[in-house]
Design an enzyme around this catalytic site. Structure first.
Site, PDB file in Angstrom:
ATOM      1  N   GLY A   6       0.847  -1.204   0.000  1.00  0.00           N
ATOM      2  CA  GLY A   6       0.000   0.000   0.000  1.00  0.00           C
ATOM      3  C   GLY A   6       0.872   1.240   0.000  1.00  0.00           C
ATOM      4  N   GLY A  28       1.222   4.541   3.752  1.00  0.00           N
ATOM      5  CA  GLY A  28       2.388   3.725   3.385  1.00  0.00           C
ATOM      6  C   GLY A  28       3.539   4.575   2.871  1.00  0.00           C
ATOM      7  N   ASP A  46       2.660  -1.593  -4.471  1.00  0.00           N
ATOM      8  CA  ASP A  46       1.235  -1.283  -4.672  1.00  0.00           C
ATOM      9  C   ASP A  46       0.807  -1.907  -5.985  1.00  0.00           C
ATOM     10  OD1 ASP A  46      -0.558   1.313  -3.328  1.00  0.00           O
ATOM     11  OD2 ASP A  46      -1.304   0.302  -5.121  1.00  0.00           O
ATOM     12  N   PRO A 104     -12.000   0.853   3.366  1.00  0.00           N
ATOM     13  CA  PRO A 104     -13.208   1.689   3.294  1.00  0.00           C
ATOM     14  C   PRO A 104     -14.454   0.997   3.867  1.00  0.00           C
ATOM     15  CG  PRO A 104     -12.761   0.706   1.173  1.00  0.00           C
ATOM     16  CD  PRO A 104     -11.651   0.253   2.073  1.00  0.00           C
ATOM     17  N   THR A 122      -5.996   1.023   9.604  1.00  0.00           N
ATOM     18  CA  THR A 122      -6.948   1.083  10.722  1.00  0.00           C
ATOM     19  C   THR A 122      -7.964  -0.034  10.540  1.00  0.00           C
ATOM     20  OG1 THR A 122      -6.683   3.463  10.778  1.00  0.00           O
ATOM     21  CG2 THR A 122      -8.630   2.570  11.880  1.00  0.00           C
ATOM     22  N   LYS A 137      -7.047   2.765  18.145  1.00  0.00           N
ATOM     23  CA  LYS A 137      -6.969   3.609  16.947  1.00  0.00           C
ATOM     24  C   LYS A 137      -8.368   4.119  16.564  1.00  0.00           C
ATOM     25  CE  LYS A 137      -6.071   5.574  13.174  1.00  0.00           C
ATOM     26  NZ  LYS A 137      -5.424   6.859  13.050  1.00  0.00           N
ATOM     27  N   CYS A 153     -11.031   9.070   6.873  1.00  0.00           N
ATOM     28  CA  CYS A 153     -11.097   8.144   8.015  1.00  0.00           C
ATOM     29  C   CYS A 153     -12.157   8.399   9.080  1.00  0.00           C
ATOM     30  CB  CYS A 153      -9.723   8.066   8.666  1.00  0.00           C
ATOM     31  SG  CYS A 153      -8.525   7.362   7.535  1.00  0.00           S
ATOM     32  N   LYS A 176      -8.814  19.628   4.057  1.00  0.00           N
ATOM     33  CA  LYS A 176      -8.120  20.496   5.013  1.00  0.00           C
ATOM     34  C   LYS A 176      -6.941  21.113   4.273  1.00  0.00           C
ATOM     35  CE  LYS A 176      -5.324  18.581   8.112  1.00  0.00           C
ATOM     36  NZ  LYS A 176      -4.601  17.679   9.035  1.00  0.00           N
TER      37      LYS A 176
HETATM   38  P1  NAD Z   1      -4.818   4.906   0.259  1.00  0.00           P
HETATM   39  O1  NAD Z   1      -6.075   4.567  -0.428  1.00  0.00           O
HETATM   40  O2  NAD Z   1      -4.188   6.238   0.033  1.00  0.00           O
HETATM   41  O3  NAD Z   1      -3.699   3.808  -0.075  1.00  0.00           O
HETATM   42  C1  NAD Z   1      -3.925   2.439  -0.026  1.00  0.00           C
HETATM   43  C2  NAD Z   1      -3.176   1.780  -1.171  1.00  0.00           C
HETATM   44  O4  NAD Z   1      -3.220   0.352  -1.002  1.00  0.00           O
HETATM   45  C3  NAD Z   1      -3.749   2.061  -2.561  1.00  0.00           C
HETATM   46  O5  NAD Z   1      -2.774   2.698  -3.362  1.00  0.00           O
HETATM   47  C4  NAD Z   1      -4.122   0.660  -3.114  1.00  0.00           C
HETATM   48  O6  NAD Z   1      -3.877   0.529  -4.492  1.00  0.00           O
HETATM   49  C5  NAD Z   1      -3.208  -0.229  -2.308  1.00  0.00           C
HETATM   50  N1  NAD Z   1      -3.668  -1.634  -2.203  1.00  0.00           N
HETATM   51  C6  NAD Z   1      -4.866  -2.100  -1.778  1.00  0.00           C
HETATM   52  N2  NAD Z   1      -4.875  -3.447  -1.762  1.00  0.00           N
HETATM   53  C7  NAD Z   1      -3.659  -3.851  -2.214  1.00  0.00           C
HETATM   54  C8  NAD Z   1      -3.065  -5.116  -2.417  1.00  0.00           C
HETATM   55  N3  NAD Z   1      -3.719  -6.252  -2.136  1.00  0.00           N
HETATM   56  N4  NAD Z   1      -1.800  -5.160  -2.901  1.00  0.00           N
HETATM   57  C9  NAD Z   1      -1.121  -4.025  -3.172  1.00  0.00           C
HETATM   58  N5  NAD Z   1      -1.637  -2.791  -2.980  1.00  0.00           N
HETATM   59  C10 NAD Z   1      -2.881  -2.698  -2.502  1.00  0.00           C
HETATM   60  O7  NAD Z   1      -5.102   4.701   1.820  1.00  0.00           O
HETATM   61  P2  NAD Z   1      -4.432   5.487   3.045  1.00  0.00           P
HETATM   62  O8  NAD Z   1      -5.053   6.823   3.206  1.00  0.00           O
HETATM   63  O9  NAD Z   1      -2.952   5.365   2.940  1.00  0.00           O
HETATM   64  O10 NAD Z   1      -4.962   4.597   4.256  1.00  0.00           O
HETATM   65  C11 NAD Z   1      -4.481   3.298   4.476  1.00  0.00           C
HETATM   66  C12 NAD Z   1      -4.940   2.834   5.839  1.00  0.00           C
HETATM   67  O11 NAD Z   1      -4.366   3.679   6.848  1.00  0.00           O
HETATM   68  C13 NAD Z   1      -6.444   2.892   6.078  1.00  0.00           C
HETATM   69  O12 NAD Z   1      -6.802   1.807   6.898  1.00  0.00           O
HETATM   70  C14 NAD Z   1      -6.649   4.190   6.831  1.00  0.00           C
HETATM   71  O13 NAD Z   1      -7.798   4.134   7.664  1.00  0.00           O
HETATM   72  C15 NAD Z   1      -5.396   4.256   7.668  1.00  0.00           C
HETATM   73  N6  NAD Z   1      -4.958   5.619   8.042  1.00  0.00           N
HETATM   74  C16 NAD Z   1      -5.013   6.632   7.130  1.00  0.00           C
HETATM   75  C17 NAD Z   1      -4.550   7.890   7.473  1.00  0.00           C
HETATM   76  C18 NAD Z   1      -4.610   9.035   6.508  1.00  0.00           C
HETATM   77  O14 NAD Z   1      -4.358  10.164   6.930  1.00  0.00           O
HETATM   78  N7  NAD Z   1      -4.930   8.837   5.249  1.00  0.00           N
HETATM   79  C19 NAD Z   1      -3.980   8.104   8.732  1.00  0.00           C
HETATM   80  C20 NAD Z   1      -3.912   7.039   9.629  1.00  0.00           C
HETATM   81  C21 NAD Z   1      -4.402   5.790   9.261  1.00  0.00           C
HETATM   82  C1  UGA Z   2      -7.174  12.332  11.336  1.00  0.00           C
HETATM   83  C2  UGA Z   2      -6.506  12.275  12.723  1.00  0.00           C
HETATM   84  O1  UGA Z   2      -6.200  13.604  13.152  1.00  0.00           O
HETATM   85  C3  UGA Z   2      -5.233  11.448  12.679  1.00  0.00           C
HETATM   86  O2  UGA Z   2      -4.688  11.315  13.986  1.00  0.00           O
HETATM   87  C4  UGA Z   2      -5.567  10.058  12.124  1.00  0.00           C
HETATM   88  O3  UGA Z   2      -4.386   9.293  12.009  1.00  0.00           O
HETATM   89  C5  UGA Z   2      -6.190  10.206  10.748  1.00  0.00           C
HETATM   90  O4  UGA Z   2      -7.392  11.021  10.866  1.00  0.00           O
HETATM   91  C6  UGA Z   2      -6.656   8.903  10.178  1.00  0.00           C
HETATM   92  O5  UGA Z   2      -6.796   7.924  10.870  1.00  0.00           O
HETATM   93  O6  UGA Z   2      -6.906   8.965   8.981  1.00  0.00           O
HETATM   94  P1  UGA Z   2      -6.801  13.763   9.139  1.00  0.00           P
HETATM   95  O7  UGA Z   2      -8.173  13.298   8.809  1.00  0.00           O
HETATM   96  O8  UGA Z   2      -5.739  13.600   8.135  1.00  0.00           O
HETATM   97  O9  UGA Z   2      -6.288  13.034  10.471  1.00  0.00           O
HETATM   98  O10 UGA Z   2      -6.848  15.331   9.510  1.00  0.00           O
HETATM   99  P2  UGA Z   2      -7.405  16.135  10.773  1.00  0.00           P
HETATM  100  O11 UGA Z   2      -6.455  17.190  11.097  1.00  0.00           O
HETATM  101  O12 UGA Z   2      -7.805  15.239  11.877  1.00  0.00           O
HETATM  102  O13 UGA Z   2      -8.690  16.823  10.171  1.00  0.00           O
HETATM  103  C7  UGA Z   2      -9.854  16.069   9.865  1.00  0.00           C
HETATM  104  C8  UGA Z   2     -10.985  17.009   9.514  1.00  0.00           C
HETATM  105  O14 UGA Z   2     -11.428  17.713  10.666  1.00  0.00           O
HETATM  106  C9  UGA Z   2     -10.611  18.088   8.489  1.00  0.00           C
HETATM  107  O15 UGA Z   2     -11.686  18.248   7.594  1.00  0.00           O
HETATM  108  C10 UGA Z   2     -10.400  19.329   9.328  1.00  0.00           C
HETATM  109  O16 UGA Z   2     -10.633  20.525   8.640  1.00  0.00           O
HETATM  110  C11 UGA Z   2     -11.431  19.110  10.421  1.00  0.00           C
HETATM  111  N1  UGA Z   2     -11.117  19.822  11.684  1.00  0.00           N
HETATM  112  C12 UGA Z   2     -10.021  19.484  12.403  1.00  0.00           C
HETATM  113  C13 UGA Z   2     -11.995  20.798  12.146  1.00  0.00           C
HETATM  114  O17 UGA Z   2     -13.022  21.102  11.506  1.00  0.00           O
HETATM  115  N2  UGA Z   2     -11.704  21.416  13.327  1.00  0.00           N
HETATM  116  C14 UGA Z   2     -10.601  21.111  14.075  1.00  0.00           C
HETATM  117  O18 UGA Z   2     -10.417  21.735  15.156  1.00  0.00           O
HETATM  118  C15 UGA Z   2      -9.742  20.119  13.592  1.00  0.00           C
END
Ligand code: NAD
Ligand code: UGA
Length: 476
Positions: free
Chosen positions: A12, A17, A37, A96, A135, A228, A284, A347
């Site tokens: 990923g 990643g 990926d 998702p 997650t 988480k 998320c 954001k």
């Molecule tokens: P993303 O969609 O940006 O990336 C996931 C990638 O995985 C994609 O590019 C997809 O093609 C690849 N993929 C899926 N299945 C695959 C497979 N079998 N083999 C190879 N590649 C594969 O997702 P993301 O935002 O990086 O989130 C990933 C995870 O991390 C989620 O569970 C999310 O909840 C969690 N998370 C996200 C954030 C964030 O800020 N985006 C922060 C903390 C945790």
């Molecule tokens: C959030 C968490 O902050 C991370 O800790 C977590 O790892 C991540 O989700 C995840 O699991 O994906 P993210 O969604 O990237 O991170 O960004 P945030 O800063 O949390 O903002 C989320 C949304 O809330 C945005 O739309 C932002 O504008 C809004 N927000 C944030 C507000 O409206 N008010 C605030 O005070 C803070």
């Protein structure tokens, strides 16, 4: 002392990643990191010579990519090969909400996790530490373990029987987009869940290169998985709490920034995550809360499920009420009117639009018949078109073939000849708008709708602009 690892694979190459492996590679030059990926286009972007073409925008990312890429950090679609070579594999794929079948609309779709587990089970060699970075619903490690175990038991007929073993750890990621590199370099905590002390130590040793030991928390695997989801639920809950109060401020001539400040100065409450806005977006919060609701219902905890569901109800309500306010202020109709949208990302400092409040708000405005000029410093035209288009929303007005929305290349272009300007993302460049010029460009009486609370009311009034600001009951 646990055996040091030489090769890490991360499945990923997304928002988690990519940046998390880049930071690890920077801090562990002796370890080789292979981020794989199945999306070839994404991998090609990660390998792009022009660093402006990286698939995600994060401040500080380019500099680290430049330093580590093709030294000890590699991006490829050779998934099987890199699984086979790795001592440790991070699963960092998307998780998702399910859209069909059992639990649709709430449960997490684990099909990508399951396919990773099967790929690892088939191709891993020797002992492999499998780390959940995505997650996941609590107890997912059990699913992964059962898939891995079933392959160990199976005789593949290639003398490989029982030659592979696995340890499973949970190591959720807490980075936020827009500050990912800073969050990864200076995390509040690192959480590692598992029952294999040796594997825990191996992973801990990677983090110890830049994280203080006191910040590394180890727990059982279920507590780690659940923490988480709960951290995200608590963060989202604060936003819905303050957004609900923004409406009350508007009705009572109070000011949401002052209320948030006064409340947040209580050290038991704290000042962070108390900014009211157009509702939380991002990939998320919504899906993780929906998943929490699903899990609670599954265990018969209906009151708990209902409690958390309200966080999402308030979030949608906030977006809908902003649309109603805009339409009402513009004399009850926006049909045929031009409106500028400043900010489309969910954001600031990211090009990500997943679940961005802008999508819902723009769609609802378009349904009212207006024309939108959209400007965002980092989101591409293709992304905006993809987010707004669907079967019921084409970009062309059937009556006159005029475009319903267009993407502008500057604030000034977006604002020209519009009746209203709506600030939806808190990008830095929107803090110092030239309100005089904006007023000159707009069709009078020009309106500003500030959903991020960043415009100075006196300045706007000075130049003859009408203004509505979220959570501001007293606008005179
Ligand atoms: P993303 O969609 O940006 O990336 C996931 C990638 O995985 C994609 O590019 C997809 O093609 C690849 N993929 C899926 N299945 C695959 C497979 N079998 N083999 C190879 N590649 C594969 O997702 P993301 O935002 O990086 O989130 C990933 C995870 O991390 C989620 O569970 C999310 O909840 C969690 N998370 C996200 C954030 C964030 O800020 N985006 C922060 C903390 C945790
Ligand atoms: C959030 C968490 O902050 C991370 O800790 C977590 O790892 C991540 O989700 C995840 O699991 O994906 P993210 O969604 O990237 O991170 O960004 P945030 O800063 O949390 O903002 C989320 C949304 O809330 C945005 O739309 C932002 O504008 C809004 N927000 C944030 C507000 O409206 N008010 C605030 O005070 C803070």
């Amino acid at each position: 002392m646990a055996n040091p690892i030489k090769k890490v694979c991360c499945i990923g190459a997304g928002y988690v990643g990519g940046p998390s492996m880049t930071v690890m590679a920077d801090r562990s030059p002796e370890i080789e990191f292979n981020v794989v990926d199945k999306n070839l286009k994404r991998i090609e972007s990660w390998n792009s010579l022009d660093l402006n073409n990286l698939p995600i925008y994060e401040p500080g990312l380019m500099k680290l990519i430049k330093k580590c890429r093709n030294k000890n950090l590699y991006f490829s679609n050779e998934i099987e090969k890199n699984i086979a070579l790795a001592d440790m594999i991070f699963i960092s794929v998307n998780t998702p909400t399910k859209t069909t079948g059992l639990g649709a609309g709430q449960a997490i779709d684990l099909k990508w996790i399951e396919s990773c587990a099967r790929q690892i089970a088939m191709h891993a060699k020797g002992h492999t530490i499998v780390v959940e970075k995505s997650t996941l619903p609590v107890k997912t490690a059990q699913t992964i373990k059962s898939i891995l175990d079933s392959y160990i038991k199976k005789d593949f007929g290639d003398n490989n029987k029982n030659s592979k073993t696995f340890s499973i750890l949970s190591n959720p990621e807490f980075l936020a987009e827009g500050t990912a590199i800073e969050d990864l370099l200076k995390p509040d905590r690192i959480l590692i869940g598992g029952d294999d002390n040796n594997a825990i130590e191996v992973l801990k040793n990677i983090y110890l290169k830049w994280v203080n030991e006191q910040k590394i928390l180890t727990t059982d695997i279920w507590s780690s998985e659940l923490s988480k989801l709960i951290a995200n639920a608590f963060l989202a809950q604060r936003i819905s709490s303050i957004n609900s109060i923004s409406a009350l401020c508007e009705s009572t001539e109070a000011n949401i920034s002052d209320v948030a400040k006064a409340v947040g100065m209580d050290s038991r409450i704290g000042k962070y995550f108390l900014k009211s806005g157009p509702g939380f977006g991002g990939s998320c919060f919504k899906k993780d809360i929906l998943n929490l609701v699903y899990i609670c219902n599954y265990y018969g905890l209906f009151e708990v499920a209902n409690y958390w569901e309200k966080v999402i109800t308030i979030n949608s309500w906030q977006q809908n009420r902003i649309v109603s306010i805009i339409v009402n202020k513009l004399y009850g109709t926006i049909s045929g009117k031009k409106i500028a949208i400043l900010g489309f990302a969910f954001k600031a400092n990211t090009n990500d639009t997943r679940e961005s409040p802008a999508i819902n708000i723009c769609r609802k405005l378009l349904e009212e018949g207006c024309i939108l000029n959209i400007y965002d410093p980092k989101v591409s035209i293709e992304q905006i078109d993809n987010d707004l288009k669907n079967e019921d929303l084409s970009n062309l007005n059937e009556l006159n073939n005029e475009k319903k929305w267009q993407v502008s290349s500057s604030i000034i272009d977006a604002v020209r000849k519009t009746d209203a300007l709506i600030i939806l993302t808190d990008w830095n460049e929107f803090y110092n708008l030239d309100l005089e010029e904006i007023n000159n460009l707009m069709r009078p009486p020009g309106w500003i709708f500030d959903t991020r609370n960043i415009i100075n009311i006196k300045q706007a009034n000075k130049y003859g602009l009408n203004i509505w600001k979220i959570g501001n009951g007293n606008l005179m």
